[in-house]
Design a protein around this motif. Structure first.
Motif, PDB file in Angstrom:
ATOM      1  N   ALA A   1      55.793   2.828  18.089  1.00  0.00           N
ATOM      2  CA  ALA A   1      57.002   2.290  18.712  1.00  0.00           C
ATOM      3  C   ALA A   1      58.225   2.523  17.832  1.00  0.00           C
ATOM      4  O   ALA A   1      59.309   2.879  18.319  1.00  0.00           O
ATOM      5  CB  ALA A   1      56.813   0.803  18.988  1.00  0.00           C
ATOM      6  N   LEU A   2      58.044   2.332  16.525  1.00  0.00           N
ATOM      7  CA  LEU A   2      59.150   2.536  15.587  1.00  0.00           C
ATOM      8  C   LEU A   2      59.600   3.996  15.604  1.00  0.00           C
ATOM      9  O   LEU A   2      60.808   4.289  15.656  1.00  0.00           O
ATOM     10  CB  LEU A   2      58.716   2.137  14.171  1.00  0.00           C
ATOM     11  N   SER A   3      58.637   4.921  15.598  1.00  0.00           N
ATOM     12  CA  SER A   3      58.977   6.351  15.620  1.00  0.00           C
ATOM     13  C   SER A   3      59.680   6.720  16.924  1.00  0.00           C
ATOM     14  O   SER A   3      60.649   7.493  16.932  1.00  0.00           O
ATOM     15  CB  SER A   3      57.710   7.190  15.452  1.00  0.00           C
ATOM     16  N   ALA A   4      59.183   6.144  18.033  1.00  0.00           N
ATOM     17  CA  ALA A   4      59.768   6.465  19.338  1.00  0.00           C
ATOM     18  C   ALA A   4      61.209   5.973  19.430  1.00  0.00           C
ATOM     19  O   ALA A   4      62.100   6.671  19.933  1.00  0.00           O
ATOM     20  CB  ALA A   4      58.922   5.833  20.442  1.00  0.00           C
ATOM     21  N   ILE A   5      61.443   4.739  18.949  1.00  0.00           N
ATOM     22  CA  ILE A   5      62.802   4.184  18.993  1.00  0.00           C
ATOM     23  C   ILE A   5      63.756   5.030  18.169  1.00  0.00           C
ATOM     24  O   ILE A   5      64.888   5.318  18.580  1.00  0.00           O
ATOM     25  CB  ILE A   5      62.797   2.728  18.498  1.00  0.00           C
ATOM     26  N   LEU A   6      63.283   5.438  16.970  1.00  0.00           N
ATOM     27  CA  LEU A   6      64.159   6.214  16.087  1.00  0.00           C
ATOM     28  C   LEU A   6      64.399   7.634  16.596  1.00  0.00           C
ATOM     29  O   LEU A   6      65.323   8.308  16.146  1.00  0.00           O
ATOM     30  CB  LEU A   6      63.548   6.270  14.678  1.00  0.00           C
ATOM     31  N   ALA A   7      63.537   8.084  17.529  1.00  0.00           N
ATOM     32  CA  ALA A   7      63.669   9.454  18.047  1.00  0.00           C
ATOM     33  C   ALA A   7      64.679   9.554  19.181  1.00  0.00           C
ATOM     34  O   ALA A   7      65.161  10.655  19.499  1.00  0.00           O
ATOM     35  CB  ALA A   7      62.314   9.962  18.525  1.00  0.00           C
ATOM     36  N   ILE A   8      64.998   8.434  19.841  1.00  0.00           N
ATOM     37  CA  ILE A   8      65.925   8.493  20.978  1.00  0.00           C
ATOM     38  C   ILE A   8      67.354   8.608  20.469  1.00  0.00           C
ATOM     39  O   ILE A   8      67.687   8.121  19.378  1.00  0.00           O
ATOM     40  CB  ILE A   8      65.773   7.260  21.900  1.00  0.00           C
ATOM     41  N   PRO A   9      68.208   9.242  21.213  1.00  0.00           N
ATOM     42  CA  PRO A   9      69.582   9.501  20.764  1.00  0.00           C
ATOM     43  C   PRO A   9      70.348   8.241  20.401  1.00  0.00           C
ATOM     44  O   PRO A   9      71.114   8.221  19.443  1.00  0.00           O
ATOM     45  CB  PRO A   9      70.215  10.207  21.968  1.00  0.00           C
ATOM     46  N   VAL A  10      70.141   7.127  21.201  1.00  0.00           N
ATOM     47  CA  VAL A  10      70.918   5.928  20.958  1.00  0.00           C
ATOM     48  C   VAL A  10      70.640   5.347  19.574  1.00  0.00           C
ATOM     49  O   VAL A  10      71.447   4.615  19.013  1.00  0.00           O
ATOM     50  CB  VAL A  10      70.649   4.872  22.063  1.00  0.00           C
ATOM     51  N   ALA A  11      69.458   5.641  19.014  1.00  0.00           N
ATOM     52  CA  ALA A  11      69.095   5.128  17.685  1.00  0.00           C
ATOM     53  C   ALA A  11      69.464   6.094  16.567  1.00  0.00           C
ATOM     54  O   ALA A  11      69.148   5.863  15.413  1.00  0.00           O
ATOM     55  CB  ALA A  11      67.607   4.819  17.627  1.00  0.00           C
ATOM     56  N   GLY A  12      70.095   7.214  16.941  1.00  0.00           N
ATOM     57  CA  GLY A  12      70.542   8.140  15.908  1.00  0.00           C
ATOM     58  C   GLY A  12      69.866   9.483  15.957  1.00  0.00           C
ATOM     59  O   GLY A  12      70.410  10.485  15.523  1.00  0.00           O
ATOM     60  N   ASN A  13      68.610   9.517  16.459  1.00  0.00           N
ATOM     61  CA  ASN A  13      67.857  10.766  16.558  1.00  0.00           C
ATOM     62  C   ASN A  13      67.942  11.564  15.257  1.00  0.00           C
ATOM     63  O   ASN A  13      68.195  12.755  15.250  1.00  0.00           O
ATOM     64  CB  ASN A  13      68.402  11.591  17.742  1.00  0.00           C
ATOM     65  N   SER A  14      67.727  10.837  14.146  1.00  0.00           N
ATOM     66  CA  SER A  14      67.894  11.454  12.826  1.00  0.00           C
ATOM     67  C   SER A  14      66.569  11.444  12.074  1.00  0.00           C
ATOM     68  O   SER A  14      65.885  10.418  12.010  1.00  0.00           O
ATOM     69  CB  SER A  14      68.963  10.690  12.041  1.00  0.00           C
ATOM     70  N   ILE A  15      66.221  12.612  11.494  1.00  0.00           N
ATOM     71  CA  ILE A  15      64.986  12.692  10.708  1.00  0.00           C
ATOM     72  C   ILE A  15      65.075  11.778   9.487  1.00  0.00           C
ATOM     73  O   ILE A  15      64.124  11.082   9.125  1.00  0.00           O
ATOM     74  CB  ILE A  15      64.726  14.147  10.265  1.00  0.00           C
ATOM     75  N   SER A  16      66.249  11.756   8.851  1.00  0.00           N
ATOM     76  CA  SER A  16      66.407  10.909   7.667  1.00  0.00           C
ATOM     77  C   SER A  16      66.271   9.435   8.021  1.00  0.00           C
ATOM     78  O   SER A  16      65.655   8.660   7.273  1.00  0.00           O
ATOM     79  CB  SER A  16      67.750  11.173   6.997  1.00  0.00           C
ATOM     80  N   ASP A  17      66.816   9.012   9.174  1.00  0.00           N
ATOM     81  CA  ASP A  17      66.653   7.618   9.617  1.00  0.00           C
ATOM     82  C   ASP A  17      65.198   7.309   9.920  1.00  0.00           C
ATOM     83  O   ASP A  17      64.695   6.220   9.612  1.00  0.00           O
ATOM     84  CB  ASP A  17      67.510   7.360  10.859  1.00  0.00           C
ATOM     85  N   LEU A  18      64.519   8.273  10.571  1.00  0.00           N
ATOM     86  CA  LEU A  18      63.104   8.091  10.903  1.00  0.00           C
ATOM     87  C   LEU A  18      62.277   7.867   9.637  1.00  0.00           C
ATOM     88  O   LEU A  18      61.475   6.922   9.550  1.00  0.00           O
ATOM     89  CB  LEU A  18      62.590   9.322  11.662  1.00  0.00           C
ATOM     90  N   VAL A  19      62.479   8.726   8.650  1.00  0.00           N
ATOM     91  CA  VAL A  19      61.746   8.599   7.390  1.00  0.00           C
ATOM     92  C   VAL A  19      62.124   7.298   6.681  1.00  0.00           C
ATOM     93  O   VAL A  19      61.262   6.555   6.181  1.00  0.00           O
ATOM     94  CB  VAL A  19      62.023   9.818   6.472  1.00  0.00           C
ATOM     95  N   PHE A  20      63.421   6.992   6.655  1.00  0.00           N
ATOM     96  CA  PHE A  20      63.909   5.809   5.950  1.00  0.00           C
ATOM     97  C   PHE A  20      63.305   4.523   6.518  1.00  0.00           C
ATOM     98  O   PHE A  20      62.703   3.722   5.787  1.00  0.00           O
ATOM     99  CB  PHE A  20      65.436   5.749   6.033  1.00  0.00           C
ATOM    100  N   PHE A  21      63.452   4.300   7.815  1.00  0.00           N
ATOM    101  CA  PHE A  21      62.983   3.047   8.401  1.00  0.00           C
ATOM    102  C   PHE A  21      61.450   2.979   8.448  1.00  0.00           C
ATOM    103  O   PHE A  21      60.870   1.898   8.360  1.00  0.00           O
ATOM    104  CB  PHE A  21      63.572   2.856   9.804  1.00  0.00           C
TER     105      PHE A  21
END
Length: 541
Positions: A257-277
């Protein structure tokens, strides 16, 4: 838990320097751990911006140095925890020894020496692990979680709240699963213990089984026990697989769920954000689970803290009054009973004065040894009182009284040291070479610097008794009451004569209270009284 926290506060108060050092390293580690996700986020952002191998090389070298520093910091933290916990268990063990040395021996017998040994080793180690590792580790884990959340909040409040709520639910599920599995494991252990007892009984009963037609009885009971074990094991396995799978599945679901949320555009769609969170969530989850596990381990050690506290709270035998010399001892209607063996002394009345030389007589079990144990305050009287120089013995300082009494009993043990070091330690004095060598020669002991082993079992009975005789000669001048219980048993007649002849000469020069238990014919000792014991009653001749 109150007792555990009390001990932890006690340790922090007694050794603030070691505690503050360990907490400082704990905080530093928390910052270093929380910096990892932030550092990786910045690293990935720089790579995205510059798309350069040079950035990758510099970043990799930086992280290599960072992880090495973290390893060194972690090592320093564990060393500081060992020192903090080590100082406390040293202090705690000495406090336990002091409490045991100060109390009446009957309190030790009630607790049982074997249990006390277990408390002083196993329970003290459990206290060490809890005070020196578990609680500081929990504080460190909370620090890591707090710093990680602060870093996460700085970037995204909503994502931080999602992580906190999700991990909180996961911890609740994990706690419930551990509680259920602990109960089931306890049931399995009970069944196994029951079968173990049954196997022991079967082996013990083999002579009866082989000579009687009762084998089918044992076979049926064995079958019932094992079937019960299988049923309990099946129940434990199914619950274990279900709850472990449920908790593991929830954690996997949270990660998805965390990966999916971070992958959507509204959450930033950023690899660095995905890794960070993802790393922040993993870090918080790891340390929250560590807190839970450590807390459960701490709960299990509560019985160790209770056992240690029981020893520390043993009542002290004696008061604070100091006497400079023992002139008179009175037994005023003293009776004593052992809890399981009945009355040992019955209404004993007598007076001992300076210059009295008393012989104790009576069969085994007549009350002689109990009389002496009350006199040296190993036991308190069940009734009546013992008075020294008009002071109740319970009001006198024990250490002071010990210096005034020389008691050598038939079960005396030695220290595992050389002859000389043992004698200097037990007499609390430095023995001049001339006096030491003279006594060795007089008593016919070799001057070979051998070390005593097994608390005296490495020596023959005669050698031990000769050492005790040397102790008598060395301590005689400073003692007011001298009690010798079978001192010369096991010695040759020539040595017995030497010991008592010298003792008689010393008694002529200095007036003491001497009490002797000895079955030898002692022509050289001028007894002034004979105390005869029979079934706990005293007759004075």
């Amino acid at each position: 838990m109150n007792l555990i926290l009390k001990r932890f506060r006690d340790a922090a108060r007694k050794f603030p320097q070691y505690f503050l050092i360990s907490m400082s390293f704990s905080l530093l580690l928390a910052v270093l751990n929380a910096c990892i996700p932030w550092g990786i986020k910045e690293f990935l952002s720089k790579i995205s911006e510059k798309d350069s191998y040079q950035v990758i090389a510099i970043g990799t070298i930086f992280f290599a140095v960072f992880f090495f520093v973290r390893i060194l910091t972690n090592m320093a933290w564990y060393v500081s925890l060992d020192k903090f916990g080590g100082k406390y268990i040293e202090d705690l063990t000495i406090s336990l020894e002091s409490a045991l040395a100060r109390t009446y021996y009957d309190n030790i017998e009630k607790m049982q020496p074997s249990i006390i040994r277990n408390i002083m080793y196993t329970d003290v180690l459990n206290v060490f692990r809890t005070i020196g590792h578990h609680i500081p580790s929990i504080i460190g884990s909370f620090a890591v979680m707090l710093v990680s959340l602060i870093v996460s909040l700085f970037f995204d409040v909503n994502m931080t709240l999602f992580i906190c709520i999700s991990i909180g639910i996961g911890l609740l599920l994990s706690w419930c699963s551990r509680t259920v599995l602990a109960k089931t494991a306890g049931q399995t252990n009970m069944v196994l213990k029951k079968h173990d007892q049954w196997c022991t009984q079967f082996v013990d009963m083999l002579p009866v089984i082989q000579n009687n037609s009762i084998y089918n009885y044992y076979a049926k009971q064995t079958s019932d026990n094992l079937n019960q074990f299988i049923r309990t094991a099946v129940r434990e396995d199914t619950r274990s697989i279900f709850w472990n799978g449920f908790v593991s599945g929830y954690n996997s679901l949270f990660s998805i769920a965390l990966s999916a949320i971070l992958a959507i555009p509204v959450a930033g769609n950023s690899i660095s954000d995905l890794v960070f969170f993802t790393m922040i969530a993993s870090l918080i989850l790891e340390h929250s689970q560590s807190v839970e596990q450590l807390f459960q381990q701490i709960v299990k050690t509560q019985i160790s803290f209770q056992n240690v506290e029981q020893v520390l709270l043993l009542p002290e035998a004696g008061g604070e009054k100091i006497i400079s010399k023992i002139n008179e001892i009175k037994f005023d209607h003293v009776s004593f009973s052992y809890p399981e063996h009945g009355t040992a002394l019955n209404d004993v009345c007598c007076t001992l004065e300076r210059g009295d030389i008393v012989r104790l007589e009576g069969d085994n079990g007549s009350g002689k040894s109990t009389f002496l144990k009350l006199l040296v305050r190993m036991y308190p009287p069940s009734e009546g009182s013992i008075i020294i120089n008009d002071n109740p013995i319970i009001e006198l300082d024990r250490r002071n009284l010990n210096k005034r009494i020389l008691y050598i009993n038939q079960e005396e043990k030695c220290l595992n040291e050389t002859f000389r070091y043992y004698l200097e330690t037990v007499t609390d004095s430095t023995i001049p070479d001339q006096i030491y060598n003279e006594l060795l020669k007089y008593i016919s002991l070799p001057n070979d610097e051998r070390k005593i082993k097994g608390n005296g079992t490495s020596l023959s009975v005669g050698q031990r008794k000769k050492l005790y005789a040397m102790r008598l000669f060395l301590q005689f001048e400073h003692a007011d009451l001298i009690i010798l219980d079978e001192l010369t048993a096991g010695l040759d007649l020539d040595t017995v004569e030497k010991v008592y002849s010298r003792l008689a000469e010393m008694l002529n020069r200095q007036k003491k209270i001497l009490i002797l238990v000895d079955h030898s014919t002692l022509k050289s000792i001028p007894f002034t009284k004979v105390f005869h014991f029979e079934e706990g009653r005293l007759t004075i001749k």
